[in-house]
Design a protein around this motif. Structure first.
Motif, mmCIF file in Angstrom:
data_model
loop_
_atom_site.group_PDB
_atom_site.id
_atom_site.type_symbol
_atom_site.label_atom_id
_atom_site.label_comp_id
_atom_site.label_asym_id
_atom_site.label_seq_id
_atom_site.Cartn_x
_atom_site.Cartn_y
_atom_site.Cartn_z
ATOM 1 N N ALA A 87 0.841 -1.197 0.000
ATOM 2 C CA ALA A 87 0.000 0.000 0.000
ATOM 3 C C ALA A 87 0.878 1.250 0.000
ATOM 4 O O ALA A 87 0.590 2.229 -0.703
ATOM 5 N N HIS A 88 1.960 1.219 0.774
ATOM 6 C CA HIS A 88 2.895 2.353 0.832
ATOM 7 C C HIS A 88 3.523 2.602 -0.534
ATOM 8 O O HIS A 88 3.615 3.745 -0.999
ATOM 9 N N ARG A 89 3.954 1.532 -1.194
ATOM 10 C CA ARG A 89 4.598 1.680 -2.507
ATOM 11 C C ARG A 89 3.625 2.220 -3.551
ATOM 12 O O ARG A 89 3.970 3.088 -4.352
ATOM 13 N N VAL A 90 2.399 1.688 -3.533
ATOM 14 C CA VAL A 90 1.411 2.134 -4.520
ATOM 15 C C VAL A 90 1.058 3.596 -4.278
ATOM 16 O O VAL A 90 0.899 4.375 -5.226
ATOM 17 N N ARG A 91 0.948 4.004 -3.022
ATOM 18 C CA ARG A 91 0.706 5.421 -2.707
ATOM 19 C C ARG A 91 1.796 6.294 -3.320
ATOM 20 O O ARG A 91 1.517 7.323 -3.934
ATOM 21 N N GLN A 92 3.045 5.888 -3.102
ATOM 22 C CA GLN A 92 4.173 6.683 -3.599
ATOM 23 C C GLN A 92 4.135 6.839 -5.120
ATOM 24 O O GLN A 92 4.402 7.912 -5.653
ATOM 25 N N LYS A 93 3.805 5.752 -5.812
ATOM 26 C CA LYS A 93 3.888 5.750 -7.271
ATOM 27 C C LYS A 93 2.666 6.368 -7.949
ATOM 28 O O LYS A 93 2.735 6.747 -9.117
ATOM 29 N N THR A 94 1.540 6.461 -7.238
ATOM 30 C CA THR A 94 0.322 6.969 -7.878
ATOM 31 C C THR A 94 -0.126 8.326 -7.354
ATOM 32 O O THR A 94 -1.060 8.910 -7.899
ATOM 33 N N ALA A 95 0.542 8.841 -6.319
ATOM 34 C CA ALA A 95 0.122 10.120 -5.727
ATOM 35 C C ALA A 95 0.162 11.252 -6.750
ATOM 36 O O ALA A 95 -0.694 12.150 -6.736
ATOM 37 N N ARG A 96 1.136 11.217 -7.655
ATOM 38 C CA ARG A 96 1.275 12.295 -8.647
ATOM 39 C C ARG A 96 0.083 12.361 -9.597
ATOM 40 O O ARG A 96 -0.105 13.359 -10.288
ATOM 41 N N PHE A 97 -0.721 11.290 -9.627
ATOM 42 C CA PHE A 97 -1.898 11.260 -10.499
ATOM 43 C C PHE A 97 -3.186 11.606 -9.745
ATOM 44 O O PHE A 97 -4.282 11.520 -10.303
ATOM 45 N N GLY A 98 -3.044 11.968 -8.479
ATOM 46 C CA GLY A 98 -4.212 12.318 -7.679
ATOM 47 C C GLY A 98 -4.918 11.121 -7.075
ATOM 48 O O GLY A 98 -6.002 11.254 -6.494
ATOM 49 N N ILE A 99 -4.316 9.957 -7.190
ATOM 50 C CA ILE A 99 -4.904 8.739 -6.615
ATOM 51 C C ILE A 99 -4.539 8.676 -5.134
ATOM 52 O O ILE A 99 -3.383 8.891 -4.764
ATOM 53 N N GLN A 100 -5.511 8.366 -4.306
ATOM 54 C CA GLN A 100 -5.283 8.297 -2.865
ATOM 55 C C GLN A 100 -5.721 6.943 -2.320
ATOM 56 O O GLN A 100 -6.775 6.427 -2.701
ATOM 57 N N ILE A 101 -4.906 6.386 -1.437
ATOM 58 C CA ILE A 101 -5.272 5.179 -0.703
ATOM 59 C C ILE A 101 -5.292 5.546 0.765
ATOM 60 O O ILE A 101 -4.260 5.904 1.334
ATOM 61 N N THR A 102 -6.456 5.489 1.367
ATOM 62 C CA THR A 102 -6.590 5.839 2.781
ATOM 63 C C THR A 102 -6.719 4.571 3.619
ATOM 64 O O THR A 102 -7.283 3.579 3.176
ATOM 65 N N THR A 103 -6.162 4.642 4.814
ATOM 66 C CA THR A 103 -6.234 3.527 5.749
ATOM 67 C C THR A 103 -7.151 3.910 6.897
ATOM 68 O O THR A 103 -6.935 4.925 7.559
ATOM 69 N N THR A 104 -8.175 3.125 7.118
ATOM 70 C CA THR A 104 -9.107 3.352 8.217
ATOM 71 C C THR A 104 -8.896 2.280 9.265
ATOM 72 O O THR A 104 -9.046 1.080 8.965
ATOM 73 N N TYR A 105 -8.511 2.689 10.468
ATOM 74 C CA TYR A 105 -8.214 1.728 11.524
ATOM 75 C C TYR A 105 -9.412 0.826 11.790
ATOM 76 O O TYR A 105 -10.528 1.291 11.980
ATOM 77 N N GLY A 106 -9.176 -0.471 11.774
ATOM 78 C CA GLY A 106 -10.227 -1.437 12.045
ATOM 79 C C GLY A 106 -11.094 -1.771 10.856
ATOM 80 O O GLY A 106 -11.941 -2.670 10.926
ATOM 81 N N ALA A 107 -10.915 -1.047 9.743
ATOM 82 C CA ALA A 107 -11.747 -1.301 8.554
ATOM 83 C C ALA A 107 -10.902 -1.792 7.387
ATOM 84 O O ALA A 107 -11.165 -2.839 6.806
ATOM 85 N N GLY A 108 -9.862 -1.035 7.023
ATOM 86 C CA GLY A 108 -9.018 -1.468 5.918
ATOM 87 C C GLY A 108 -8.587 -0.325 5.025
ATOM 88 O O GLY A 108 -8.446 0.819 5.464
ATOM 89 N N TYR A 109 -8.424 -0.632 3.746
ATOM 90 C CA TYR A 109 -7.871 0.297 2.767
ATOM 91 C C TYR A 109 -8.929 0.660 1.725
ATOM 92 O O TYR A 109 -9.661 -0.208 1.244
ATOM 93 N N THR A 110 -8.979 1.952 1.391
ATOM 94 C CA THR A 110 -9.935 2.443 0.402
ATOM 95 C C THR A 110 -9.202 3.341 -0.590
ATOM 96 O O THR A 110 -8.373 4.170 -0.197
ATOM 97 N N LEU A 111 -9.513 3.179 -1.863
ATOM 98 C CA LEU A 111 -8.861 3.967 -2.910
ATOM 99 C C LEU A 111 -9.843 4.936 -3.548
ATOM 100 O O LEU A 111 -11.005 4.594 -3.775
ATOM 101 N N SER A 112 -9.350 6.141 -3.848
ATOM 102 C CA SER A 112 -10.139 7.107 -4.615
ATOM 103 C C SER A 112 -9.312 7.582 -5.806
ATOM 104 O O SER A 112 -8.103 7.807 -5.684
ATOM 105 N N ASP A 113 -9.973 7.710 -6.940
ATOM 106 C CA ASP A 113 -9.310 8.102 -8.181
ATOM 107 C C ASP A 113 -10.183 9.146 -8.878
ATOM 108 O O ASP A 113 -10.829 8.871 -9.894
ATOM 109 N N PRO A 114 -10.235 10.375 -8.327
ATOM 110 C CA PRO A 114 -11.162 11.383 -8.845
ATOM 111 C C PRO A 114 -10.924 11.786 -10.298
ATOM 112 O O PRO A 114 -11.845 12.249 -10.972
ATOM 113 N N ARG A 115 -9.715 11.593 -10.813
ATOM 114 C CA ARG A 115 -9.411 11.992 -12.186
ATOM 115 C C ARG A 115 -9.626 10.855 -13.190
ATOM 116 O O ARG A 115 -9.455 11.041 -14.389
#
Length: 218
Positions: A87-115
């Motif tokens: 998740a850390h690596r993908v965040r680093q490589k896709t942040a420049r495109f506006g893609i976000q991966i958020t971590t919610t404690y106790g729930a997991g990982y969620t991705l948003s790609d508004p563009r």
């Protein structure tokens, strides 16, 4: 396992486990767009699988992600912290495109790609970063078609890598885990030449079986 010897509660638990395995396999089989995502965002295979898995916007926990990425190795599953690494690596490589991966404690990982960059990448199109710069597709050399030894070594490196994608190991350790019976220098040189890794530190020749390699996954 004899089903007739199970209690009702055990049967329900067993059915839930089977359904979870089916769900993992279904998601794992939906990885048709991996090469396009690798080229567009410069991702490794497992990184592209994680991006693809999360691209529908659903929140997934560690177990669900591990099940989908390693469905064929769940008898000996990797450390759950592996998910944090990818998740850390993908965040680093896709942040420049506006893609976000958020971590919610106790729930997991969620991705948003508004563009909508992931959809563009799946279609084989070049995409722009948030600054409007067109990013060229990243390709590997023809030698990137890995043989069995290269695949085993890449699996080993991914499991050993830290949060920034670096792995430290000895030749002896690598051979014991992967069961590869060949010269480690030649194997790592092949992976370097095809753009999969960069060797940061090589052991000194002569007794190198017990001295460390240090490599960066690309």
């Amino acid at each position: 396992m004899l089903l007739e010897n199970l209690s009702r509660e055990q049967l329900i638990e067993h059915i839930d486990d089977l359904q979870s395995q089916v769900d993992n396999l279904t998601e794992a089989m939906a990885f048709d767009d991996i090469p396009q995502l690798q080229m567009a965002f410069g991702l490794s295979t497992l990184e592209a699988k994680l991006l693809n898995l999360l691209s529908d916007g659903r929140t997934r926990n560690r177990d669900q992600i591990l099940g989908a990425l390693y469905y064929d190795k769940m008898r000996t599953p990797p450390d759950p912290k592996t998910v944090e690494v990818y998740a850390h690596r993908v965040r680093q490589k896709t942040a420049r495109f506006g893609i976000q991966i958020t971590t919610t404690y106790g729930a997991g990982y969620t991705l948003s790609d508004p563009r909508g960059c992931i959809s563009e990448a799946r279609a084989g199109k070049q995409i722009t970063d948030v600054s409007g710069i067109l990013v060229p597709l990243k390709t590997r050399t023809k030698n990137a078609i890995y043989g069995e030894n290269q695949k085993l070594m890449m699996d080993f490196l991914h499991e050993r890598a830290d949060l920034i994608g670096q792995a430290s190991f000895t030749s002896r350790e690598a051979k014991e885990v992967t069961k590869i019976n060949r010269n480690m220098w030649d194997l790592l040189d092949q992976l370097t030449n095809c753009g999969a890794i960069k060797v940061l530190i090589r052991p000194t020749k002569g007794g190198y079986q017990n001295t460390n390699w240090h490599v960066q996954l690309l």
